[in-house]
Design a protein around this motif. Sequence first.
Motif, PDB file in Angstrom:
ATOM      1  N   GLU A  13      15.372  -9.929  -0.994  1.00  0.00           N
ATOM      2  CA  GLU A  13      14.173 -10.630  -0.523  1.00  0.00           C
ATOM      3  C   GLU A  13      12.953 -10.224  -1.348  1.00  0.00           C
ATOM      4  N   LEU A  14      12.858  -8.958  -1.724  1.00  0.00           N
ATOM      5  CA  LEU A  14      11.757  -8.521  -2.579  1.00  0.00           C
ATOM      6  C   LEU A  14      11.843  -9.177  -3.954  1.00  0.00           C
ATOM      7  N   ARG A  15      13.036  -9.301  -4.478  1.00  0.00           N
ATOM      8  CA  ARG A  15      13.235  -9.942  -5.778  1.00  0.00           C
ATOM      9  C   ARG A  15      12.819 -11.414  -5.726  1.00  0.00           C
ATOM     10  N   ARG A  16      13.083 -12.063  -4.626  1.00  0.00           N
ATOM     11  CA  ARG A  16      12.797 -13.493  -4.483  1.00  0.00           C
ATOM     12  C   ARG A  16      11.314 -13.772  -4.221  1.00  0.00           C
ATOM     13  N   ALA A  17      10.596 -12.796  -3.669  1.00  0.00           N
ATOM     14  CA  ALA A  17       9.210 -12.999  -3.246  1.00  0.00           C
ATOM     15  C   ALA A  17       8.272 -13.143  -4.444  1.00  0.00           C
ATOM     16  N   ASP A  18       7.125 -13.756  -4.196  1.00  0.00           N
ATOM     17  CA  ASP A  18       6.055 -13.810  -5.188  1.00  0.00           C
ATOM     18  C   ASP A  18       5.134 -12.597  -5.078  1.00  0.00           C
ATOM     19  N   VAL A  19       4.960 -12.085  -3.853  1.00  0.00           N
ATOM     20  CA  VAL A  19       4.061 -10.958  -3.604  1.00  0.00           C
ATOM     21  C   VAL A  19       4.610 -10.120  -2.461  1.00  0.00           C
ATOM     22  N   LEU A  20       4.589  -8.793  -2.615  1.00  0.00           N
ATOM     23  CA  LEU A  20       4.792  -7.885  -1.491  1.00  0.00           C
ATOM     24  C   LEU A  20       3.413  -7.451  -1.010  1.00  0.00           C
ATOM     25  N   VAL A  21       3.178  -7.519   0.289  1.00  0.00           N
ATOM     26  CA  VAL A  21       1.892  -7.106   0.846  1.00  0.00           C
ATOM     27  C   VAL A  21       2.064  -5.773   1.561  1.00  0.00           C
ATOM     28  N   GLN A  22       1.290  -4.765   1.146  1.00  0.00           N
ATOM     29  CA  GLN A  22       1.318  -3.435   1.757  1.00  0.00           C
ATOM     30  C   GLN A  22      -0.045  -3.202   2.401  1.00  0.00           C
ATOM     31  N   THR A  23      -0.053  -2.993   3.729  1.00  0.00           N
ATOM     32  CA  THR A  23      -1.323  -3.001   4.461  1.00  0.00           C
ATOM     33  C   THR A  23      -1.718  -1.680   5.108  1.00  0.00           C
ATOM     34  N   SER A  24      -0.854  -0.680   5.136  1.00  0.00           N
ATOM     35  CA  SER A  24      -1.258   0.584   5.747  1.00  0.00           C
ATOM     36  C   SER A  24      -2.297   1.264   4.870  1.00  0.00           C
ATOM     37  N   GLN A  25      -3.110   2.113   5.477  1.00  0.00           N
ATOM     38  CA  GLN A  25      -4.218   2.750   4.770  1.00  0.00           C
ATOM     39  C   GLN A  25      -4.191   4.257   5.011  1.00  0.00           C
ATOM     40  N   GLY A  26      -3.961   5.011   3.942  1.00  0.00           N
ATOM     41  CA  GLY A  26      -3.984   6.464   4.045  1.00  0.00           C
ATOM     42  C   GLY A  26      -2.774   7.064   4.730  1.00  0.00           C
ATOM     43  N   PHE A  27      -1.742   6.282   5.008  1.00  0.00           N
ATOM     44  CA  PHE A  27      -0.588   6.779   5.747  1.00  0.00           C
ATOM     45  C   PHE A  27       0.624   6.999   4.845  1.00  0.00           C
ATOM     46  N   GLU A  28       0.804   6.116   3.854  1.00  0.00           N
ATOM     47  CA  GLU A  28       2.026   6.164   3.040  1.00  0.00           C
ATOM     48  C   GLU A  28       2.004   7.363   2.100  1.00  0.00           C
ATOM     49  N   THR A  29       3.099   8.080   2.060  1.00  0.00           N
ATOM     50  CA  THR A  29       3.214   9.204   1.137  1.00  0.00           C
ATOM     51  C   THR A  29       3.875   8.798  -0.173  1.00  0.00           C
ATOM     52  N   GLN A  30       4.383   7.582  -0.230  1.00  0.00           N
ATOM     53  CA  GLN A  30       4.860   7.015  -1.490  1.00  0.00           C
ATOM     54  C   GLN A  30       4.567   5.522  -1.543  1.00  0.00           C
ATOM     55  N   GLY A  31       4.910   4.799  -0.491  1.00  0.00           N
ATOM     56  CA  GLY A  31       4.845   3.346  -0.535  1.00  0.00           C
ATOM     57  C   GLY A  31       6.093   2.818  -1.214  1.00  0.00           C
ATOM     58  N   MET A  32       7.260   3.166  -0.663  1.00  0.00           N
ATOM     59  CA  MET A  32       8.536   2.935  -1.343  1.00  0.00           C
ATOM     60  C   MET A  32       8.778   1.465  -1.674  1.00  0.00           C
ATOM     61  N   THR A  33       8.445   0.553  -0.745  1.00  0.00           N
ATOM     62  CA  THR A  33       8.717  -0.860  -1.016  1.00  0.00           C
ATOM     63  C   THR A  33       7.872  -1.384  -2.174  1.00  0.00           C
ATOM     64  N   VAL A  34       6.708  -0.801  -2.399  1.00  0.00           N
ATOM     65  CA  VAL A  34       5.879  -1.207  -3.534  1.00  0.00           C
ATOM     66  C   VAL A  34       6.613  -0.916  -4.842  1.00  0.00           C
ATOM     67  N   TYR A  35       7.248   0.237  -4.930  1.00  0.00           N
ATOM     68  CA  TYR A  35       8.010   0.602  -6.122  1.00  0.00           C
ATOM     69  C   TYR A  35       9.270  -0.256  -6.251  1.00  0.00           C
ATOM     70  N   GLU A  36       9.950  -0.481  -5.145  1.00  0.00           N
ATOM     71  CA  GLU A  36      11.131  -1.342  -5.186  1.00  0.00           C
ATOM     72  C   GLU A  36      10.768  -2.730  -5.686  1.00  0.00           C
ATOM     73  N   ALA A  37       9.677  -3.279  -5.154  1.00  0.00           N
ATOM     74  CA  ALA A  37       9.248  -4.610  -5.574  1.00  0.00           C
ATOM     75  C   ALA A  37       8.904  -4.634  -7.063  1.00  0.00           C
ATOM     76  N   ALA A  38       8.131  -3.630  -7.526  1.00  0.00           N
ATOM     77  CA  ALA A  38       7.739  -3.590  -8.937  1.00  0.00           C
ATOM     78  C   ALA A  38       8.963  -3.491  -9.843  1.00  0.00           C
ATOM     79  N   ALA A  39       9.939  -2.673  -9.450  1.00  0.00           N
ATOM     80  CA  ALA A  39      11.158  -2.533 -10.249  1.00  0.00           C
ATOM     81  C   ALA A  39      11.933  -3.837 -10.325  1.00  0.00           C
TER      82      ALA A  39
END
Length: 396
Positions: free
Chosen positions: A283-309
């Motif tokens: 689903e990340l591969r198929r998407a045009d944009v991944l939206v990440q909305t948490s603020q100051g909570f993520e210690t990595q933001g794993m889905t952001v890296y998965e999407a970019a890869a």
Amino acid sequence: MFVDQHPDTLGGMQTSVRLQRRFLELAGHRVTIVSPRYRGKHPSDPAVIELPSIPLGPGEYSLCIPGKRSDKALARAISGRGPVDVVHIQADFWQAIIGYRFAKEQNLPVVHTMHNRLDVGIAATMPFPGLVQRGFGLAQKAFLRTGRGVAATAWTYLARFTDHARRVTAPSGHFARLLEHEGVFGAVDVVPNGMDDGIAAELLAQPAAARNPRPRLVWVGRFSAEKRLLPFLDAVALANLDAEVHVFGDGADRAKAEAKANAMDKPTVLIRGKVPYRQMLAELRRADVLVQTSQGFETQGMTVYEAAALGTPSLLSDRAIAEDLPPGVYWLTEDDSIEALARALGQCVSQVRDGSGPQTGSFDPESFLQSRQTRLMATVYEEAIAGFAAESRPGA
């Protein structure tokens, strides 16, 4: 490995632990995961020790009570699995206490991976967060017999654990720097959570999907306050996007999210729920944009890296995540307001339509594969074991 929640429950930490176990086993290591008992029917797994637990809220999560009962249950379960070389704590609460008690009893080195921003998470999800944090500190002092005052802040609480750790790791540079700044540990190793090599290769080998007729935005995460799903849906409604928004995950805010989604007209918002890992990456591969909305909570933001890869740029609300990414692979909101998120969403959709938005060509997928992270972690294990053995020798 000690984890606060069963590895088959929903969460980025659980996903990372499952991958770590698989790739460590592929490299010839033996892995045992110690977790609370899973709520509900599920396939048994001889490599997962499920300790007696009690429900933690209405969902799938549980908690263990540290103490002699859990110590004895763990000792019985692990006795047939052979000698242990290193204890890897990937927990912050009950399983961290149980893991450190086990390491002390067995005279074993500890590696502790910090996954969570406790200060932000407790404040976002608990009433009277100061009292809650103090309660965790009291339990830590009682069950670990730290001989020190009660840890009244999240950072002091984490530092009380790492007093007994050989090495500490974090999944991102920005979180490692924060842990060092707050005095949790002197030098924190960065070992990111990675992505399954085989699935990544399979998805990247496929021809690019046909262009989506309407821009396709994906949001992934736990449906809870700190992830900011409901403010995201408010921003989608405010922007009145001509787009499809696919929401993956589950949690306490699901009913409210579904109500907001059903009330929208122009944007099509689909609450897709929890899906298997392979499907989520597709689903990340198929998407045009991944939206990440948490603020100051993520210690990595794993889905952001998965999407970019996988070739998909992200819209970020968290500047700390952006600091660890190559420039040009993401949009970033102007500030933390719903209005700023709505404006950024509108910009995303417009630039997806005309092809002028961020691209992910500067992100190296090889850098995010789990095999690489497993090699890094194995080195941390080896050094922790060697250092512990050297200190334990007579005269050291």
